[in-house]
Design a protein around this motif. Structure first.
Motif, PDB file in Angstrom:
ATOM      1  N   ALA A  27     137.577 -97.355   7.748  1.00  0.00           N
ATOM      2  CA  ALA A  27     136.465 -97.654   8.659  1.00  0.00           C
ATOM      3  C   ALA A  27     135.240 -96.814   8.309  1.00  0.00           C
ATOM      4  O   ALA A  27     134.101 -97.309   8.333  1.00  0.00           O
ATOM      5  N   PHE A  28     135.450 -95.550   7.934  1.00  0.00           N
ATOM      6  CA  PHE A  28     134.337 -94.678   7.557  1.00  0.00           C
ATOM      7  C   PHE A  28     133.642 -95.195   6.307  1.00  0.00           C
ATOM      8  O   PHE A  28     132.399 -95.226   6.223  1.00  0.00           O
ATOM      9  N   VAL A  29     134.419 -95.631   5.321  1.00  0.00           N
ATOM     10  CA  VAL A  29     133.832 -96.141   4.075  1.00  0.00           C
ATOM     11  C   VAL A  29     133.036 -97.415   4.342  1.00  0.00           C
ATOM     12  O   VAL A  29     131.922 -97.599   3.812  1.00  0.00           O
ATOM     13  N   LEU A  30     133.575 -98.321   5.163  1.00  0.00           N
ATOM     14  CA  LEU A  30     132.851 -99.554   5.478  1.00  0.00           C
ATOM     15  C   LEU A  30     131.549 -99.269   6.217  1.00  0.00           C
ATOM     16  O   LEU A  30     130.495 -99.829   5.897  1.00  0.00           O
ATOM     17  N   LEU A  31     131.612 -98.358   7.203  1.00  0.00           N
ATOM     18  CA  LEU A  31     130.393 -98.006   7.937  1.00  0.00           C
ATOM     19  C   LEU A  31     129.392 -97.309   7.029  1.00  0.00           C
ATOM     20  O   LEU A  31     128.177 -97.531   7.144  1.00  0.00           O
ATOM     21  N   ALA A  32     129.876 -96.468   6.126  1.00  0.00           N
ATOM     22  CA  ALA A  32     128.970 -95.783   5.190  1.00  0.00           C
ATOM     23  C   ALA A  32     128.273 -96.783   4.276  1.00  0.00           C
ATOM     24  O   ALA A  32     127.065 -96.684   4.015  1.00  0.00           O
ATOM     25  N   GLY A  33     129.035 -97.762   3.801  1.00  0.00           N
ATOM     26  CA  GLY A  33     128.420 -98.771   2.963  1.00  0.00           C
ATOM     27  C   GLY A  33     127.375 -99.595   3.701  1.00  0.00           C
ATOM     28  O   GLY A  33     126.291 -99.860   3.175  1.00  0.00           O
ATOM     29  N   LEU A  34     127.694 -99.976   4.943  1.00  0.00           N
ATOM     30  CA  LEU A  34     126.727-100.734   5.734  1.00  0.00           C
ATOM     31  C   LEU A  34     125.488 -99.911   6.045  1.00  0.00           C
ATOM     32  O   LEU A  34     124.366-100.445   6.112  1.00  0.00           O
ATOM     33  N   ALA A  35     125.669 -98.597   6.266  1.00  0.00           N
ATOM     34  CA  ALA A  35     124.518 -97.744   6.585  1.00  0.00           C
ATOM     35  C   ALA A  35     123.641 -97.483   5.365  1.00  0.00           C
ATOM     36  O   ALA A  35     122.414 -97.377   5.477  1.00  0.00           O
ATOM     37  N   LEU A  36     124.256 -97.389   4.186  1.00  0.00           N
ATOM     38  CA  LEU A  36     123.484 -97.086   2.979  1.00  0.00           C
ATOM     39  C   LEU A  36     122.824 -98.325   2.369  1.00  0.00           C
ATOM     40  O   LEU A  36     121.838 -98.193   1.636  1.00  0.00           O
ATOM     41  N   LEU A  37     123.361 -99.487   2.664  1.00  0.00           N
ATOM     42  CA  LEU A  37     122.829-100.697   2.044  1.00  0.00           C
ATOM     43  C   LEU A  37     121.345-100.927   2.338  1.00  0.00           C
ATOM     44  O   LEU A  37     120.569-101.206   1.422  1.00  0.00           O
ATOM     45  N   PRO A  38     120.872-100.771   3.603  1.00  0.00           N
ATOM     46  CA  PRO A  38     119.437-101.032   3.850  1.00  0.00           C
ATOM     47  C   PRO A  38     118.502 -99.991   3.244  1.00  0.00           C
ATOM     48  O   PRO A  38     117.321-100.265   3.057  1.00  0.00           O
ATOM     49  N   VAL A  39     119.009 -98.778   2.974  1.00  0.00           N
ATOM     50  CA  VAL A  39     118.118 -97.701   2.497  1.00  0.00           C
ATOM     51  C   VAL A  39     118.445 -97.319   1.066  1.00  0.00           C
ATOM     52  O   VAL A  39     118.110 -96.217   0.625  1.00  0.00           O
ATOM     53  N   ARG A  46     117.607 -92.622   2.477  1.00  0.00           N
ATOM     54  CA  ARG A  46     118.935 -92.391   1.928  1.00  0.00           C
ATOM     55  C   ARG A  46     119.401 -90.965   2.201  1.00  0.00           C
ATOM     56  O   ARG A  46     120.565 -90.749   2.558  1.00  0.00           O
ATOM     57  N   ARG A  47     118.492 -90.008   2.042  1.00  0.00           N
ATOM     58  CA  ARG A  47     118.867 -88.618   2.334  1.00  0.00           C
ATOM     59  C   ARG A  47     119.202 -88.437   3.807  1.00  0.00           C
ATOM     60  O   ARG A  47     120.129 -87.696   4.157  1.00  0.00           O
ATOM     61  N   ALA A  48     118.457 -89.098   4.685  1.00  0.00           N
ATOM     62  CA  ALA A  48     118.731 -88.980   6.115  1.00  0.00           C
ATOM     63  C   ALA A  48     120.093 -89.561   6.474  1.00  0.00           C
ATOM     64  O   ALA A  48     120.793 -89.032   7.346  1.00  0.00           O
ATOM     65  N   ILE A  49     120.475 -90.652   5.806  1.00  0.00           N
ATOM     66  CA  ILE A  49     121.777 -91.261   6.078  1.00  0.00           C
ATOM     67  C   ILE A  49     122.910 -90.442   5.461  1.00  0.00           C
ATOM     68  O   ILE A  49     123.993 -90.295   6.042  1.00  0.00           O
ATOM     69  N   LEU A  50     122.659 -89.889   4.270  1.00  0.00           N
ATOM     70  CA  LEU A  50     123.717 -89.140   3.587  1.00  0.00           C
ATOM     71  C   LEU A  50     124.088 -87.854   4.310  1.00  0.00           C
ATOM     72  O   LEU A  50     125.230 -87.389   4.197  1.00  0.00           O
ATOM     73  N   ARG A  51     123.148 -87.274   5.054  1.00  0.00           N
ATOM     74  CA  ARG A  51     123.442 -86.009   5.719  1.00  0.00           C
ATOM     75  C   ARG A  51     124.613 -86.127   6.697  1.00  0.00           C
ATOM     76  O   ARG A  51     125.590 -85.379   6.597  1.00  0.00           O
TER      77      ARG A  51
END
Length: 379
Positions: A27-39, A46-51
């Motif tokens: 679930a974490f990997v799927l959410l991470a992919g969905l969060a990183l896709l738009p940025v 991208r840096r804000a999401i990666l933190r």
């Protein structure tokens, strides 16, 4: 045989826990992919999401490290790079699901291998031979799945070591950089310590001695015996204060108790000298080596002094313990908080700790409490 069975049970429990963690990691990997896709093409976003993703990956990797250590007997370094933790979480969930399949096979094998003991309670047995064949097949499946437990456990350890532990060349490069930084930090710490000693002697002891000399000079020039006697009493009091300050400076430079009675006695002396109640919890069976004991003492002494001077606490707790080859030092108080980790005192402590390949953490939100922890290698 008993040890093998015990190890098998521990590995089975570890795989069950790993299967549950795999669901969270997927679930974490799927959410991470969905969060990183738009940025993906926007560096700032991208840096804000990666933190937060790195923070979550560190937490999951730390949980996995504890699971591997407790249940599978795999020991890993306590710290991981953020990108390695994220990569490990992304790679481990298929292995966790494989562990779930193996444990399901164990359950089926156990159920079929013992079918002959309870089948007569469930249905009328018309073909006893099929019950025997099912039990034999279940035993074979149980044997294979038991081997699968050890196989998946071995793969878990290999994956963790491959992804989380740096390669030899990377480790050497990181070690060289750390040694260069720690050497420079030691030189700076020595210079800071010299300046502090000079300041303490100049502002404290030297001023006392100057006042003492002036009082003795006035007593010698005085024509009044009573006045001279009064000046001599003041000079005697000033000499006592100068001696006390000189002792205090010598104590801050290096306590003789540390050499004579050990680390525990030195920490108890710090607690006795503090103006607020200090509880010392010392859980170390063997005396640490001299460098580790010295840094531990100065961490506790500086943290307690800062707390008494700035935080106005009602109590202070000092805890020292050894776990997994690391000596953990914790100083906690219930004061007003707001300690600045980059201040001269705590920054100097961080240099001392880093010089021994350790780490210093300061958590001090406004309003308190303040928690200063240090990790020092002591193997």
């Amino acid at each position: 045989m008993r040890n093998m069975a015990r190890r098998g049970v521990r590995c089975a429990v570890g795989l069950i826990l790993g299967s549950a963690a795999a669901v969270v990691e997927l679930a974490f990997v799927l959410l991470a992919g969905l969060a990183l896709l738009p940025v993906a093409a926007w560096p700032t976003g991208r840096r804000a999401i990666l933190r937060p993703l790195f923070a979550g990956a560190r937490g999951l990797a730390e949980w996995e490290r504890a699971r591997l250590r407790v249940w599978l007997g795999v020991r890993l370094p306590p710290t991981h790079e953020d990108i390695r933790a994220l990569r490990y979480v992304a790679c481990r969930w298929p292995l966790g699901l494989l562990g779930a399949v193996v444990m399901l096979a164990v359950a089926l094998g156990l159920a079929y291998s013992t079918l002959w003991t309870y089948a007569w309670l469930l249905t009328d047995i018309r073909y006893p031979g099929s019950i025997v064949n099912s039990s034999l097949g279940g035993m074979f499946l149980l044997f294979l799945s038991a081997q699968g437990i050890y196989g998946v456990a071995g793969l878990e350890g290999q994956l963790a070591r491959r992804v989380l532990v740096p390669r030899h060349q990377e480790d050497l490069e990181r070690r060289i950089a750390e040694l260069s930084a720690s050497r420079a930090a030691v030189v700076d710490a020595v210079h800071d310590e010299r300046r502090r000693i000079e300041r303490d002697l100049h502002d404290g002891v030297q001023q006392r001695l100057v006042a003492l000399g002036m009082l003795l000079g006035r007593a010698r020039r005085s024509q009044d015996p009573d006045g001279a006697d009064q000046l001599l009493r003041q000079a005697h009091e000033e000499s006592r204060r100068a001696l006390d300050e000189l002792r205090e400076v010598a104590w801050r430079i290096y306590p003789t108790t540390l050499d004579e009675a050990g680390l525990r006695a030195a920490l108890e002396t710090v607690a006795e000298r503090a103006s607020v109640p200090v509880r010392v919890e010392y859980d170390v069976t063997e005396e640490p080596e001299k460098a580790v004991a010295t840094v531990t003492y100065f961490v506790v002494c500086e943290a307690v002094t800062n707390a008494v001077k700035h935080a106005k606490p009602n109590w202070i707790r000092v805890a020292v313990r050894v776990e997994d080859g690391l000596l953990y030092v914790c100083v906690e108080d219930d004061g007003c908080g707001g300690a600045n980790a980059s201040g001269s005192g705590l920054f100097g402590l961080a240099r001392r700790v880093n010089a021994l390949d350790g780490r210093l953490h300061v958590v001090s939100p406004p309003g308190g409490p303040t928690l200063v922890t240090a990790e020092l290698p002591c193997e």
